[in-house]
Motif scaffolding. Structure first.
Motif, PDB file in Angstrom:
ATOM      1  N   SER A  90      55.174  29.607  -0.030  1.00 27.36           N
ATOM      2  CA  SER A  90      53.942  31.115  -0.149  1.00 27.36           C
ATOM      3  C   SER A  90      55.422  32.385  -0.548  1.00 27.36           C
ATOM      4  O   SER A  90      54.523  33.141  -1.079  1.00 27.36           O
ATOM      5  CB  SER A  90      53.500  31.556   1.155  1.00 27.36           C
ATOM      6  OG  SER A  90      52.864  30.244   1.879  1.00 27.36           O
ATOM      7  N   ASP A 101      57.779  33.621   4.818  1.00 24.14           N
ATOM      8  CA  ASP A 101      56.650  32.312   4.778  1.00 24.14           C
ATOM      9  C   ASP A 101      55.205  32.826   5.453  1.00 24.14           C
ATOM     10  O   ASP A 101      55.071  34.061   4.700  1.00 24.14           O
ATOM     11  CB  ASP A 101      57.133  31.571   6.167  1.00 24.14           C
ATOM     12  CG  ASP A 101      57.241  32.064   7.403  1.00 24.14           C
ATOM     13  OD1 ASP A 101      56.378  33.491   7.612  1.00 24.14           O
ATOM     14  OD2 ASP A 101      57.208  31.532   8.518  1.00 24.14           O
ATOM     15  N   ASN A 112      61.575  35.864   7.792  1.00 21.90           N
ATOM     16  CA  ASN A 112      61.695  34.366   7.760  1.00 21.90           C
ATOM     17  C   ASN A 112      60.137  35.065   6.767  1.00 21.90           C
ATOM     18  O   ASN A 112      59.636  35.366   6.907  1.00 21.90           O
ATOM     19  CB  ASN A 112      60.769  33.336   8.729  1.00 21.90           C
ATOM     20  CG  ASN A 112      62.053  33.080   9.274  1.00 21.90           C
ATOM     21  OD1 ASN A 112      63.307  32.880   8.852  1.00 21.90           O
ATOM     22  ND2 ASN A 112      62.017  32.758  10.588  1.00 21.90           N
ATOM     23  N   ASP A 121      59.383  29.874   2.247  1.00 22.14           N
ATOM     24  CA  ASP A 121      58.545  28.156   1.572  1.00 22.14           C
ATOM     25  C   ASP A 121      57.515  28.992   0.220  1.00 22.14           C
ATOM     26  O   ASP A 121      57.981  29.972   0.117  1.00 22.14           O
ATOM     27  CB  ASP A 121      57.938  27.843   2.794  1.00 22.14           C
ATOM     28  CG  ASP A 121      56.692  29.115   3.401  1.00 22.14           C
ATOM     29  OD1 ASP A 121      56.222  29.989   2.871  1.00 22.14           O
ATOM     30  OD2 ASP A 121      56.017  28.938   3.827  1.00 22.14           O
TER      31      ASP A 121
END
Length: 67
Positions: A56, A21, A19, A54
């Motif tokens: 970020s 993020d 992930n 995301d």
């Protein structure tokens, strides 16, 4: 987030896994900054193993592109 890279000619393939993020963006940014500091300028971001990104994570990629 796992970040690995390999040089291929004048390009560096940066492989991202997991992930991408707010909690992992700093480690990815640091990896790219380290590579930039070593003089590398041509990157391929292999994101086939990224399950989620995301704003970020996207911001890190845009920031590296702008450098």
């Amino acid at each position: 987030m796992q970040v690995t890279w390999k040089e291929q000619g004048d390009q560096v393939i940066v492989e991202l896994q997991g992930n991408f993020d707010a909690s992992t963006a700093t480690s990815v940014r640091d990896a790219f900054n380290s590579l930039l500091g070593q003089g590398h300028r041509n990157f391929i971001a292999d994101m086939r193993q990224v399950a989620f990104i995301d704003s970020s994570g996207l911001g890190v990629l845009v920031g590296v592109f702008r450098k």
